[in-house]
Design an enzyme around this catalytic site. Structure first.
Site, mmCIF file in Angstrom:
data_model
loop_
_atom_site.group_PDB
_atom_site.id
_atom_site.type_symbol
_atom_site.label_atom_id
_atom_site.label_comp_id
_atom_site.label_asym_id
_atom_site.label_seq_id
_atom_site.Cartn_x
_atom_site.Cartn_y
_atom_site.Cartn_z
ATOM 1 N N LYS A 92 14.974 17.452 43.030
ATOM 2 C CA LYS A 92 15.990 17.422 44.075
ATOM 3 C C LYS A 92 15.558 16.642 45.319
ATOM 4 O O LYS A 92 16.401 16.119 46.049
ATOM 5 C CB LYS A 92 16.354 18.850 44.489
ATOM 6 N N SER A 149 12.561 19.868 35.163
ATOM 7 C CA SER A 149 13.211 19.590 36.439
ATOM 8 C C SER A 149 12.610 20.278 37.650
ATOM 9 O O SER A 149 12.731 19.779 38.766
ATOM 10 C CB SER A 149 14.697 19.956 36.349
#
Length: 333
Positions: free
Chosen positions: A66, A317
């Protein structure tokens, strides 16, 4: 709200987020984001019959991919927007990313988080300097609260996935992986709101002619999979999946058409498979990943995606694990 999204979606030009935007984002992130390593495991390869390359975004700044999209979006703000500040909404990883990127760029940041967000993520967001405002997800929506606060305070909203600069920033992870492993047959990317998946899919289309990309989603939060397969936007409401990073209600104005255009397929993973795969990655690969970060590993390890004889990229992730929340699972092993 879905009618409003459909109306907005009709005005979105899917060609307006391009691979050129990804390469521009890469330039902004140079020397700021970590070029995360790619690792392999003979144990995994022998188990699944393919050659698997794990892209370790759990080792990115802020503990997740992110940071790429957050920093790219904030770096493109005007001087006036930076001075007034930004606001976002997130259960954790985007919250941390915006708080960290804002601190690096000297931008005030307000973060709307649900009261039951993982404590480790809320604490880290505050630690990076973000002002956290909590809400009850059963009484209000984060989008509505953030929009109201933005209007009242003159803040710029940077959503967690449905933003062209966020999408382009996330695509840099795929570019790095393909630069390191240029002959991949397949890339697996987790999907919540679709920003990571969209950015990576744009990059795969540009760099891997004939290569495929598949999104992986929790079965308990399968709105993106149903939307992808039907062409109609589907929604889930506060799904109680352990993969908190994928508890998004629906694909966005930007991500829905981008996923439909660029992604080859979607698969879902049940809760038990997520947990098994997370612990496998911890124990055998010696990497700390959170449940959402284990989605793609689960797709491979549980044989949900055929990989025999293929060279496969797997995006891990994030690694922001709430150990207190996972303690009961650890004790039961």
């Amino acid at each position: 709200m879905l009618d409003e999204i459909e109306a907005k979606k009709a005005s979105i030009d899917v060609n307006s987020v391009t691979y050129a935007d990804v390469t521009s984002a890469e330039e902004r992130l140079l020397g700021v984001a970590i070029r995360t390593p790619v690792i392999t495991s003979r144990t995994v390869d022998e188990r699944v019959g393919g050659r698997i390359f794990f892209k370790c975004e759990n080792l990115q700044r802020g503990g997740a991919f992110k940071f790429r999209g957050a920093y790219n979006a904030l770096a493109r703000l005007t001087a006036d927007q930076r001075k007034r500040g930004v606001i976002t909404y997130s259960s954790g990883n985007h919250a941390q990313a915006i708080a960290l990127a804002s601190r690096l760029l000297g931008i005030p940041a307000t973060i709307v988080m649900p009261k039951d967000a993982p404590a480790v993520k809320a604490e880290a967001t505050r630690g990076y300097g973000g002002e956290v405002i909590t809400y009850d997800k059963h009484q209000t929506t984060r989008e509505e609260l953030a929009a109201r606060l933005a209007k009242e305070k003159g803040l710029t909203v940077i959503p967690p996935y449905d933003h062209p600069d966020v999408i382009a920033g996330q695509g840099t992870a795929a570019k790095e992986l393909i630069d390191d492993v240029p002959d991949l047959d397949l890339l697996l990317v987790p999907c919540g709101g679709g920003g990571f998946l969209s950015g990576c899919a744009i990059t795969v289309d540009a760099l891997l002619p004939g290569g495929r990309i598949i999104g992986v989603e929790p079965a308990m939060a399968d709105d993106a999979t149903r939307s992808f397969r039907t062409g109609v936007l589907h929604k889930v409401s506060n799904p109680e999946t352990i993969a908190d990073g994928a508890r998004t209600p629906f694909l966005g104005d930007w991500t829905f058409p981008l996923v439909r255009r660029h992604v080859d397929d979607m698969v879902t993973v049940d809760e038990e498979a997520i947990v098994r795969s997370m612990f496998f990655v911890w124990e055998r690969l010696k990497l700390v990943v959170e449940p959402t970060g284990a989605l793609t590993a689960a797709a491979v390890l549980e044989d949900l995606v055929p990989v025999k004889g293929l060279r496969v990229g797997v995006m891990l992730s994030g690694g922001n694990v709430d150990l207190a929340a996972l303690a009961p699972l650890m004790q039961s092993r």
